[in-house]
Design a protein around this motif. Structure first.
Motif, short mmCIF file in Angstrom:
data_model
loop_
_atom_site.label_atom_id
_atom_site.label_comp_id
_atom_site.label_asym_id
_atom_site.label_seq_id
_atom_site.Cartn_x
_atom_site.Cartn_y
_atom_site.Cartn_z
N ASP A 219 1.93 -8.99 4.07
CA ASP A 219 2.40 -8.40 2.81
C ASP A 219 1.51 -7.25 2.33
O ASP A 219 1.61 -6.81 1.18
CB ASP A 219 2.53 -9.47 1.73
CG ASP A 219 1.20 -10.10 1.35
OD1 ASP A 219 0.15 -9.48 1.57
OD2 ASP A 219 1.22 -11.23 0.85
N PHE A 220 0.64 -6.77 3.21
CA PHE A 220 -0.21 -5.66 2.83
C PHE A 220 0.65 -4.41 2.64
O PHE A 220 1.40 -4.00 3.52
CB PHE A 220 -1.27 -5.42 3.91
CG PHE A 220 -2.15 -4.23 3.66
CD1 PHE A 220 -2.99 -4.19 2.56
CD2 PHE A 220 -2.13 -3.13 4.51
CE1 PHE A 220 -3.80 -3.10 2.31
CE2 PHE A 220 -2.94 -2.04 4.27
CZ PHE A 220 -3.78 -2.03 3.17
N GLN A 221 0.51 -3.79 1.48
CA GLN A 221 1.31 -2.62 1.16
C GLN A 221 0.69 -1.38 1.79
O GLN A 221 -0.38 -0.92 1.37
CB GLN A 221 1.41 -2.44 -0.37
CG GLN A 221 2.22 -1.25 -0.81
CD GLN A 221 3.66 -1.33 -0.37
OE1 GLN A 221 4.28 -2.39 -0.48
NE2 GLN A 221 4.21 -0.24 0.13
N VAL A 222 1.37 -0.82 2.80
CA VAL A 222 0.82 0.34 3.49
C VAL A 222 1.27 1.65 2.86
O VAL A 222 0.68 2.71 3.16
CB VAL A 222 1.20 0.32 4.99
CG1 VAL A 222 0.56 -0.86 5.68
CG2 VAL A 222 2.71 0.29 5.16
N SER A 223 2.29 1.65 2.04
CA SER A 223 2.77 2.87 1.39
C SER A 223 1.97 3.09 0.12
O SER A 223 2.29 2.54 -0.94
CB SER A 223 4.27 2.78 1.09
OG SER A 223 5.01 2.68 2.28
N ARG A 224 0.91 3.85 0.23
CA ARG A 224 0.01 4.09 -0.89
C ARG A 224 -0.25 5.59 -1.02
O ARG A 224 0.08 6.38 -0.13
CB ARG A 224 -1.31 3.34 -0.69
CG ARG A 224 -1.15 1.83 -0.67
CD ARG A 224 -2.48 1.12 -0.49
NE ARG A 224 -2.30 -0.32 -0.55
CZ ARG A 224 -2.32 -1.03 -1.67
NH1 ARG A 224 -2.57 -0.42 -2.83
NH2 ARG A 224 -2.13 -2.33 -1.66
#
Length: 961
Positions: free
Chosen positions: A18-23
């Protein structure tokens, strides 16, 4: 500083799944730096373990002898007292470091000298290992898989490499790093056995051709350089050192140039002749400067159109870039490679994967997910990194270092290698013309252009004038067989005209010649006068006067002759004027008619009217004295006495109203009340103040209306003058408009503008538009059409001619706005046309641009009275380009482009006034594709629907006694 036995990074997630890569870029930079920085060989050797991550929401309470990296995006997720409770003698915390150099500096401040002793080149290899490890973990875990990495062997390889690096054994360190990369590759290929292609796309501009480009070309062996002919010339003049480097790496095969056109032009709206010229000039520039040509077509600015695949195949490109790097909309699929099918059913291999920005750290944080999803669906997976020379994120260099060790994240490849290695992959795809939406109007308004619309008017007019000059030069050569100084000057002036038109459309004021139209007009008059002596003339003196017309267009036209040439025609109403007699003029030909022909034509017309009355009774109602009416051969036009616009167009001899027209300003939705549902409330009202018949000749009866446009409060926002006329020699009504705005539109050009508005009565009618010189259906609300729009109903077809007015907007199912003025526009005068039941709308549009020339009045008769020098046997095909083939001082042949405009494939016969010795179909490079069948003065060729081909004709030598 406490002893470091473990390294930890806190991430703002509960698991890698669930790591958010869109940053954003700042967060991405910190996370990448924090993770990869912990793979420093000194830290690996000191801790004898790989770095690990922990949840920022639930960090370890008392980590023993730990170095903890906390990106700023993780701090807000920490428990409120966790940092304060950490034992300072056991934990070293690194915060707010921004990037990798900042991280090194922070660690150096906390432990001076800790990271010294290892060459930076080796350190960069360890950073690359950490980057690849992170991407593989994210790739597998975020796309429904568990990691298949052999963690034990990977850790052993990394630690052995670190020990060797610390001891100064660089080669041994690289060998161990290679084992680590190989393990990562095995892990990735277990789930994704497909090869991924990494493609570098280096962009160019006038400001990026210096030292940065030279470093780019010399440091990397898989550069794909996207450029133009103009930039190559600029490089040759201003940056010769860069050109020398480019030639060197081209010879070594380390770079591929992409492009094809001379300039970053607005080519999505341009017609086929202009595209042919642009490609030919561009390829000539490549050959002149680089002694090669670009194998792959591409451009940075939006230029996608369904006309391209056929033209690119014609110029023998190996592939194309099916994307644009500025605004605009185009279809995007889930495959990197496609077989792009054009309007003419020709196709070409294309890359449809939209590039990523190599200058943004955010691109590289989500790289693993991007590659994973692509490998999951794509048959020829490719990810393209677009950037300016030397303007890239540091993580792009890290990715290149990873690719040197292993294809775990893909292998860098040239564009030509990609096409050749995947030559049997790619689905055949046809995209409708409506799926391509150029951004030119919004860009011009945002860029404060002084002629965002009227530049197109100047463009099509100058192109038409240049085409006429080229045709006139060829006609002179066909008559005499000699290529004299005047013919050469005509061709040179035509070439300058096309270049001038390109300067107009691209707003290059430095290369634009404002006096070219006057010089071209004077030269054409002189050439036409000299042509009179070359035309055949009867030796008998009949004592008969008449008129001589010359048609320099590729479509047939009409001339006219009056019954009494000396009659005073300034009557109060056009109904009282004797109508002139019309007669056909062949394309690239002339026609002569005597005054007596007008008398005979009038008698035939009276017989026809009598026949209609006997058949139908009353042919049509006679207009009342209160109506303002003009007629042509197919329709009656009535001007609205309240608005001054067109109240109706009625087909002859009988029929109901088919079309109405007004001028108006779209005020913008901000002017409407919230509860207003009527779209017409958004427009100004048109109020006529005066209407009158112009003192005119019988050749073009006209009605002029003057008045004002007012907004909803009754305030005058513009004044107008509109003249509608019925030229005898044109099969449509002409509308000339002059607007004097007092209020300029808002900044959104599609929501606020002045327009010529049309409305028709059939909601089931279909709308078609011009795409280049071809006709195609459209269902879009906003669209571009440079020459015409056509409304086809159940019984009649209405043609709206708009040469040079390319922007249109539908309002409901049966109303169309043709935009005239948007913010910044300085032009005030516009010309349109409206025709009824016109079979070939392109012919009418070209006639409006370039009507036939009246060579002389009261001249002696000609023998024959009508003749052509070059003609085709079908009307759906036009000669879109005409060039002479000259050897010495003689015209020995012609090179012409043929364009099918209506979507009907079939045979075409080209006929000339000279006997042919040979005829060939040629490609865009001038090479023979196939010979054509000959029959005396005729050549035969088969054309596909909407296809553009080039043909070279050779004449038999003229015997001279």
């Amino acid at each position: 500083m406490p002893n470091i036995e473990q390294t930890i990074i806190l991430l703002p997630c509960y698991s890698l799944e669930d790591f958010q890569v869109s940053r954003n870029d700042d967060e991405s930079e910190e996370i990448l730096a924090g993770w990869c920085g912990l793979f420093h060989p000194v830290l690996l050797h000191r801790t004898q373990m790989l770095p690990r991550w922990e949840r920022a929401y639930d960090p370890p309470l008392a980590p023993d002898q730990a170095l903890i990296i906390i990106p700023e995006c993780s701090e807000k997720n920490l428990p409120s007292t966790w940092l304060a409770d950490l034992p300072a003698d056991q934990v070293t915390v690194i915060r707010r470091f921004k990037d990798l150099p900042g991280l090194w500096q922070a660690i150096e401040q906390a432990a001076p000298g800790l990271l010294q002793g290892v060459p930076q080149d080796i350190v960069d290899d360890f950073i690359a290992l950490g980057f690849a490890y992170l991407q593989v973990e994210l790739m597998t875990r975020q796309l429904r898989y568990m990691s298949n990495l052999d963690e034990i062997r990977f850790r052993e390889s990394a630690l052995k490499a670190a020990a060797a690096a610390v001891m100064g054994k660089a080669e041994e360190a690289r060998e161990q790093l290679q084992r680590g990369f190989d393990l990562l590759t095995e892990s990735r290929e277990y789930f994704y056995p497909v090869q991924a292609y990494l493609i570098d796309l280096t962009l160019t501009a006038e400001t990026t051709l210096g030292a940065g480009l030279r470093r780019e070309l010399e440091s990397f062996q898989c550069v794909n350089l996207l450029t133009t002919g103009h930039l190559l010339r600029y490089m040759a003049e201003r940056e010769p050192e860069s050109l020398a480097v480019l030639k060197s790496v081209l010879a070594e095969g380390h770079v591929v140039t992409l492009g094809g056109e001379e300039d970053e032009s607005v080519s999505a709206i341009l017609p086929q002749p202009a595209l042919l010229r642009s490609f030919r000039r561009g390829l000539n520039t490549w050959n002149e400067i680089l002694e090669t040509r670009p194998p792959i077509y591409g451009k940075r600015r939006f230029g996608l159109t369904p006309l391209l695949p056929g033209l690119l195949s014609h110029f023998r490109f190996e592939g194309a870039l099916h994307f644009a790097l500025d605004d605009g909309k185009f279809p995007v699929g889930n495959q990197s490679k496609l077989r792009w099918e054009g309007l003419d059913e020709n196709d070409i291999d294309s890359v449809g994967r939209v590039p990523v920005d190599a200058s943004r750290p955010a691109t590289f944080l989500k790289l693993g997910e991007t590659i994973g999803r692509m490998l999951d669906l794509d048959h020829a997976a490719a990810i393209i990194f677009a950037h300016w020379p030397s303007q890239v994120s540091p993580w792009y260099s890290v990715l290149k270092r990873v690719a040197q060790y292993s294809p775990v994240l893909g292998r860098f490849s040239s564009m030509t290698e990609y096409f050749r290695n995947t030559q049997y992959v790619g689905a055949r795809v046809f995209h409708k013309p409506d799926e391509y939406r150029p951004p030119y109007l919004a860009q011009d308004v945002a860029g404060s252009s002084s002629w965002p619309i009227s530049k197109w008017i100047r463009y099509v007019r100058q192109c038409a004038e240049a085409d006429a000059l080229a045709a006139l030069a060829v006609i002179r050569g066909l008559i005499t067989g000699v290529w004299d100084e005047l013919s050469q000057k005509l061709c040179e002036t035509a070439e300058l005209g096309w270049q001038n038109a390109d300067a107009v459309i691209n707003e290059r004021e430095s290369t634009f010649d404002p006096h070219w139209p006057e010089r071209a007009s004077a030269l054409r008059r002189n050439a036409c006068d000299s042509l009179m002596a070359l035309l055949p003339q009867s030796s008998a003196a009949f004592g008969e006067t008449g008129v001589l017309w010359l048609n320099l267009s590729c479509v047939s036209a009409r001339g006219y002759v009056c019954r009494q040439t000396g009659e005073n025609c300034e009557k109060s109403s056009p109904e009282q004027l004797p109508k002139p007699a019309t007669f056909p003029i062949p394309s690239f030909g002339y026609a002569w008619a005597s005054s007596s022909y007008a008398v005979e034509s009038a008698k035939q017309s009276q017989k026809l009217e009598s026949w209609w009355r006997r058949l139908f009774g009353k042919a049509s109602e006679k207009p009342s004295e209160e109506e303002w009416v003009i007629e042509n051969e197919t329709a009656r036009l009535v001007v609205d006495k309240l608005t001054g616009g067109i109240q109706g167009i009625y087909p002859l001899p009988y029929g109901r109203n088919l079309l109405a027209q007004r001028l108006g300003m779209r005020l913008g939705s901000s002017m409407l009340d919230a509860d207003t549902q009527d779209p017409e409330a958004e427009y100004s009202r048109m109020i006529a103040e005066t209407i009158r018949y112009l003192p005119s000749t019988r050749e073009e009866p006209a009605i002029q209306s003057e008045g004002r446009l007012v907004d909803r409060q009754g305030e005058t926002i513009a004044r107008f003058t509109q003249i509608v006329s019925a030229p005898a020699h044109l099969p449509f009504f002409r509308i000339r408009i002059q607007l004097e705005p007092r209020r300029m539109p808002d900044s959104n050009p599609w929501a606020s503008y002045y327009a010529c508005r049309f409305a028709w009565n059939d909601e089931t009618a279909t709308l078609s538009r011009s795409l280049g010189w071809s006709r195609t259906d459209t269902e879009r609300e906003r669209f571009e059409s440079l020459y015409f729009n056509q409304v086809t109903g159940g019984h009649h077809t209405i043609t709206l001619l708009c040469p040079g007015l390319p922007y249109h907007r539908m309002v409901g199912p049966r109303k169309l706005d043709t935009l005239l003025i948007v913010r910044g526009e300085e032009a005030k005068d516009f010309e349109l046309g409206v025709g009824l039941d016109i079979r070939y709308p392109l012919h009418a549009a070209l006639q409006l641009l370039q009507p036939p020339v009246l060579l002389s009045v009261a001249t002696a008769p000609r023998v024959p009275q009508s003749a052509w020098w070059l003609t085709l046997d079908v009307r759906n095909v036009v000669v879109s380009s005409l060039q002479p083939v000259v050897e010495g001082h003689h015209l020995v042949g012609l090179r012409l482009a043929l364009t099918e405009t209506e979507g009907r494939a079939g045979p075409v016969t080209i006929q000339t006034c000279r006997t042919l010795s040979a005829a060939y179909r040629i490609d865009g490079l001038g090479e023979i594709v196939e010979p054509l069948a000959l029959d005396g003065d005729s050549a035969h060729i088969q054309l596909g629907r909407f296809q553009t081909v080039e043909v070279e004709l050779r004449f038999e030598a003229i015997r001279r006694e």
